[in-house]
Design a protein around this motif. Structure first.
Motif, PDB file in Angstrom:
ATOM      1  N   GLY A 343       0.851  -1.180   0.000  1.00  0.00           N
ATOM      2  CA  GLY A 343       0.000   0.000   0.000  1.00  0.00           C
ATOM      3  C   GLY A 343       0.885   1.227   0.000  1.00  0.00           C
ATOM      4  O   GLY A 343       1.720   1.426  -0.885  1.00  0.00           O
ATOM      5  N   SER A 344       0.752   2.025   1.028  1.00  0.00           N
ATOM      6  CA  SER A 344       1.601   3.221   1.157  1.00  0.00           C
ATOM      7  C   SER A 344       2.616   3.074   2.283  1.00  0.00           C
ATOM      8  O   SER A 344       3.277   4.054   2.648  1.00  0.00           O
ATOM      9  N   THR A 345       2.738   1.862   2.837  1.00  0.00           N
ATOM     10  CA  THR A 345       3.606   1.628   3.990  1.00  0.00           C
ATOM     11  C   THR A 345       4.882   0.919   3.562  1.00  0.00           C
ATOM     12  O   THR A 345       4.837  -0.050   2.785  1.00  0.00           O
ATOM     13  N   ASP A 346       6.000   1.400   4.076  1.00  0.00           N
ATOM     14  CA  ASP A 346       7.280   0.719   3.829  1.00  0.00           C
ATOM     15  C   ASP A 346       7.374  -0.504   4.723  1.00  0.00           C
ATOM     16  O   ASP A 346       7.215  -0.417   5.945  1.00  0.00           O
ATOM     17  N   ARG A 347       7.678  -1.661   4.119  1.00  0.00           N
ATOM     18  CA  ARG A 347       7.764  -2.907   4.859  1.00  0.00           C
ATOM     19  C   ARG A 347       8.966  -3.710   4.360  1.00  0.00           C
ATOM     20  O   ARG A 347       9.515  -3.470   3.270  1.00  0.00           O
ATOM     21  N   SER A 348       9.378  -4.679   5.159  1.00  0.00           N
ATOM     22  CA  SER A 348      10.379  -5.654   4.699  1.00  0.00           C
ATOM     23  C   SER A 348       9.624  -6.826   4.091  1.00  0.00           C
ATOM     24  O   SER A 348       8.611  -7.287   4.636  1.00  0.00           O
ATOM     25  N   LEU A 349      10.124  -7.289   2.959  1.00  0.00           N
ATOM     26  CA  LEU A 349       9.466  -8.357   2.204  1.00  0.00           C
ATOM     27  C   LEU A 349      10.376  -9.566   2.115  1.00  0.00           C
ATOM     28  O   LEU A 349      11.594  -9.420   1.917  1.00  0.00           O
ATOM     29  N   LEU A 350       9.808 -10.752   2.235  1.00  0.00           N
ATOM     30  CA  LEU A 350      10.554 -12.004   2.098  1.00  0.00           C
ATOM     31  C   LEU A 350      10.186 -12.646   0.765  1.00  0.00           C
ATOM     32  O   LEU A 350       9.009 -12.874   0.474  1.00  0.00           O
ATOM     33  N   VAL A 351      11.217 -12.946  -0.041  1.00  0.00           N
ATOM     34  CA  VAL A 351      11.013 -13.496  -1.381  1.00  0.00           C
ATOM     35  C   VAL A 351      11.684 -14.856  -1.459  1.00  0.00           C
ATOM     36  O   VAL A 351      12.855 -15.006  -1.072  1.00  0.00           O
ATOM     37  N   ASP A 352      10.943 -15.859  -1.970  1.00  0.00           N
ATOM     38  CA  ASP A 352      11.491 -17.190  -2.225  1.00  0.00           C
ATOM     39  C   ASP A 352      12.059 -17.193  -3.643  1.00  0.00           C
ATOM     40  O   ASP A 352      11.311 -17.217  -4.631  1.00  0.00           O
ATOM     41  N   LEU A 353      13.369 -17.156  -3.752  1.00  0.00           N
ATOM     42  CA  LEU A 353      14.000 -17.053  -5.069  1.00  0.00           C
ATOM     43  C   LEU A 353      13.879 -18.325  -5.885  1.00  0.00           C
ATOM     44  O   LEU A 353      13.977 -18.280  -7.119  1.00  0.00           O
ATOM     45  N   GLU A 354      13.662 -19.457  -5.233  1.00  0.00           N
ATOM     46  CA  GLU A 354      13.492 -20.700  -5.984  1.00  0.00           C
ATOM     47  C   GLU A 354      12.158 -20.731  -6.716  1.00  0.00           C
ATOM     48  O   GLU A 354      12.003 -21.456  -7.702  1.00  0.00           O
ATOM     49  N   ARG A 355      11.199 -19.967  -6.247  1.00  0.00           N
ATOM     50  CA  ARG A 355       9.870 -19.941  -6.860  1.00  0.00           C
ATOM     51  C   ARG A 355       9.610 -18.627  -7.570  1.00  0.00           C
ATOM     52  O   ARG A 355       8.471 -18.221  -7.756  1.00  0.00           O
ATOM     53  N   LEU A 356      10.683 -17.973  -7.983  1.00  0.00           N
ATOM     54  CA  LEU A 356      10.538 -16.691  -8.652  1.00  0.00           C
ATOM     55  C   LEU A 356       9.951 -16.913 -10.046  1.00  0.00           C
ATOM     56  O   LEU A 356      10.518 -17.640 -10.871  1.00  0.00           O
ATOM     57  N   GLY A 357       8.823 -16.309 -10.301  1.00  0.00           N
ATOM     58  CA  GLY A 357       8.172 -16.422 -11.611  1.00  0.00           C
ATOM     59  C   GLY A 357       7.993 -15.069 -12.240  1.00  0.00           C
ATOM     60  O   GLY A 357       8.711 -14.108 -11.930  1.00  0.00           O
ATOM     61  N   THR A 358       7.023 -14.981 -13.113  1.00  0.00           N
ATOM     62  CA  THR A 358       6.764 -13.701 -13.763  1.00  0.00           C
ATOM     63  C   THR A 358       6.101 -12.715 -12.816  1.00  0.00           C
ATOM     64  O   THR A 358       6.163 -11.500 -13.033  1.00  0.00           O
ATOM     65  N   THR A 359       5.464 -13.243 -11.770  1.00  0.00           N
ATOM     66  CA  THR A 359       4.854 -12.390 -10.758  1.00  0.00           C
ATOM     67  C   THR A 359       5.663 -12.494  -9.478  1.00  0.00           C
ATOM     68  O   THR A 359       5.985 -13.593  -9.032  1.00  0.00           O
ATOM     69  N   LEU A 360       5.998 -11.356  -8.918  1.00  0.00           N
ATOM     70  CA  LEU A 360       6.801 -11.330  -7.706  1.00  0.00           C
ATOM     71  C   LEU A 360       5.908 -11.622  -6.506  1.00  0.00           C
ATOM     72  O   LEU A 360       5.048 -10.809  -6.142  1.00  0.00           O
ATOM     73  N   ASP A 361       6.100 -12.782  -5.909  1.00  0.00           N
ATOM     74  CA  ASP A 361       5.322 -13.200  -4.741  1.00  0.00           C
ATOM     75  C   ASP A 361       6.151 -12.926  -3.490  1.00  0.00           C
ATOM     76  O   ASP A 361       7.012 -13.721  -3.127  1.00  0.00           O
ATOM     77  N   ALA A 362       5.913 -11.801  -2.851  1.00  0.00           N
ATOM     78  CA  ALA A 362       6.671 -11.383  -1.677  1.00  0.00           C
ATOM     79  C   ALA A 362       5.745 -11.341  -0.471  1.00  0.00           C
ATOM     80  O   ALA A 362       4.610 -10.860  -0.563  1.00  0.00           O
ATOM     81  N   VAL A 363       6.234 -11.812   0.672  1.00  0.00           N
ATOM     82  CA  VAL A 363       5.463 -11.861   1.905  1.00  0.00           C
ATOM     83  C   VAL A 363       5.941 -10.753   2.831  1.00  0.00           C
ATOM     84  O   VAL A 363       7.123 -10.728   3.196  1.00  0.00           O
ATOM     85  N   PRO A 364       5.079  -9.810   3.231  1.00  0.00           N
ATOM     86  CA  PRO A 364       5.484  -8.794   4.216  1.00  0.00           C
ATOM     87  C   PRO A 364       5.758  -9.457   5.559  1.00  0.00           C
ATOM     88  O   PRO A 364       4.961 -10.255   6.048  1.00  0.00           O
ATOM     89  N   VAL A 365       6.895  -9.125   6.171  1.00  0.00           N
ATOM     90  CA  VAL A 365       7.280  -9.803   7.417  1.00  0.00           C
ATOM     91  C   VAL A 365       7.577  -8.849   8.557  1.00  0.00           C
ATOM     92  O   VAL A 365       7.680  -9.278   9.713  1.00  0.00           O
ATOM     93  N   GLY A 366       7.751  -7.560   8.312  1.00  0.00           N
ATOM     94  CA  GLY A 366       8.092  -6.648   9.394  1.00  0.00           C
ATOM     95  C   GLY A 366       8.308  -5.241   8.910  1.00  0.00           C
ATOM     96  O   GLY A 366       8.101  -4.939   7.721  1.00  0.00           O
ATOM     97  N   PRO A 367       8.743  -4.354   9.798  1.00  0.00           N
ATOM     98  CA  PRO A 367       9.046  -2.978   9.389  1.00  0.00           C
ATOM     99  C   PRO A 367      10.225  -2.942   8.422  1.00  0.00           C
ATOM    100  O   PRO A 367      10.982  -3.913   8.292  1.00  0.00           O
ATOM    101  N   ALA A 368      10.379  -1.830   7.747  1.00  0.00           N
ATOM    102  CA  ALA A 368      11.426  -1.701   6.739  1.00  0.00           C
ATOM    103  C   ALA A 368      12.810  -1.831   7.361  1.00  0.00           C
ATOM    104  O   ALA A 368      13.035  -1.481   8.521  1.00  0.00           O
TER     105      ALA A 368
END
Length: 424
Positions: A343-368
């Motif tokens: 949204g408009s909030t800065d967050r830290s995102l966790l990305v699984d690089l083994e499952r990286l596809g055409t769409t970036l699937d990132a999970v918000p996990v905490g503050p920036a």
């Protein structure tokens, strides 16, 4: 008849010897005999003078031996004291600071003394550089680390053998400094007055900007060895080590990177010229990069082969990544922790690089993330947020919906921004 004839003498027949001796002749003969006896040197049965001289020589030799022994003992004690002051983990004296010329292959390091620091805390079972650092530096458990006499730090990394820390100083009017603090208490300056400083992921190499040149050297103990340099544009800055090469950004205001293999006389252009930031490299050598996109998303995550003139192998878009380039990868290359927008909030995102596809699937996990990302294992990571709090998380738990652990750092004054020590 006389059987045994008598030999003639002065009383019988034959030659006669006069026996009339005058008194003055007899006295002269006696004087001559006495004078001859006096002229002959005869050993004395007792020699008091000789005994006194020999006794004095023995005393002199004894005193000389005692003096030499005392000198040896004094030298050993002084040497032991100096060793204790300079090498002991509980030293009370001033540390030794070695300031090296940026081109350390050309001349040796010089030695200088600094003002004595405050007494260190009592030694613990883990007497290491951790006991030297405080206030500004913390480890992944939130423990304060202190280094008296060293200015504010920008980055800290553990040495590969676990015997201390490499500390990059915050930028000042005189430039940046690189310190090494060993577990035995020795603190040295490896660089002073440098530009941007970059450490290799294993802390065995360092790159820095000096004037018109870019330099790379190996870190061995408390020395920089094998320094090589290359002339670069005024705006070029080192970014990170990629294997045995150094990734360089010619212009920080524009996308695009080049590679420099230390010792080569030219820079190699990275094929993907839309690269904005690089977070690390995979075991196969591909770079995990942030690239510009033509869509409204602004940026995407891409895997780029830096040695082949081809486009990115995979590009994933759909999540807005922060342009600050802050992030870090796990050692096995599986996970990426990166800043982005939810949204408009800065967050830290966790990305699984083994499952990286055409769409970036990132999970918000905490503050920036603010500063370094320290992966303590392939699934555990820690960082400091913008409020100065320590954030720790486990990959499996946060993906299962468990929030990251946020804890304040003890002893940090308001306004202080702790620096997290990275490396294991």
């Amino acid at each position: 008849m006389n059987v045994f004839p008598r030999l003639p003498d002065n009383l019988t027949g034959g030659l006669r010897r006069p026996n009339q001796v005058r008194r003055d002749q007899l006295e002269g003969a006696v004087r001559e005999a006495l004078s001859r006896q006096v002229a002959v040197t005869r050993p004395l049965t007792a020699d008091p003078a000789g005994q006194a001289i020999r006794r004095a020589n023995r005393i002199r030799r004894r005193r000389a031996g005692v003096g030499i022994a005392l000198g040896v003992v004094t030298t050993v004690l002084i040497g032991a004291g100096m060793t204790h002051l300079s090498g002991g983990s509980d030293q009370q004296g001033p540390p030794i600071v070695v300031i090296g010329d940026p081109d350390l292959s050309a001349q040796p390091l010089a030695t200088a003394s600094v003002a004595p620091p405050p007494p260190p805390p009592p030694p613990s079972s883990k007497a290491s550089a951790d006991a030297l650092f405080a206030s500004a530096l913390i480890d992944a458990d939130g423990k304060r680390l202190a280094l008296p006499g060293v200015g504010p730090a920008e980055l800290a990394h553990r040495l590969p053998n676990g015997t201390g820390l490499l500390v990059v100083g915050a930028p000042t009017a005189a430039g940046r400094s690189l310190w090494v603090a060993q577990d035995d208490g020795l603190v040295q300056v490896l660089l002073a007055g440098a530009g941007q400083i970059v450490l290799a992921p294993d802390a065995t190499q360092v790159a820095w900007r000096d004037g018109e040149d870019l330099l790379v050297a190996g870190v061995v103990g408390t020395q920089l060895i094998g320094t090589v340099r290359i002339a670069v544009p005024d705006s070029a800055q080192p970014v990170r080590f990629v294997g045995s090469s150094l990734l360089v950004r010619p212009d920080p205001t524009r996308p695009g990177h080049v590679l420099w293999r230390p010792g080569a006389d030219k820079l190699t252009e990275v094929p993907e010229q839309d690269t904005l930031n690089v977070y690390g490299s995979l075991p196969d050598g591909r770079l995990v990069s942030q690239v510009s996109a033509n869509s409204a998303d602004g940026t995407c995550l891409a895997l780029v082969d830096p040695l082949r003139a081809t486009k990115a192998a995979r590009t994933a878009c759909g999540t807005r990544l922060s342009p600050d380039g802050v992030g870090g990868m796990s050692d096995d290359g599986r996970w990426l922790l990166v800043n982005g927008k939810v949204g408009s909030t800065d967050r830290s995102l966790l990305v699984d690089l083994e499952r990286l596809g055409t769409t970036l699937d990132a999970v918000p996990v905490g503050p920036a993330v603010s500063g370094a990302v320290a992966w303590t294992s392939d699934s555990d990571v820690a960082y400091v947020d913008s409020s100065g709090w320590l954030v720790r998380l486990n990959v499996k738990r946060v993906r299962a919906g468990e929030p990251a652990e946020q804890t304040p750092v003890a002893g940090i004054e308001p306004g202080d921004r702790p620096v997290l020590v990275s490396g294991s």
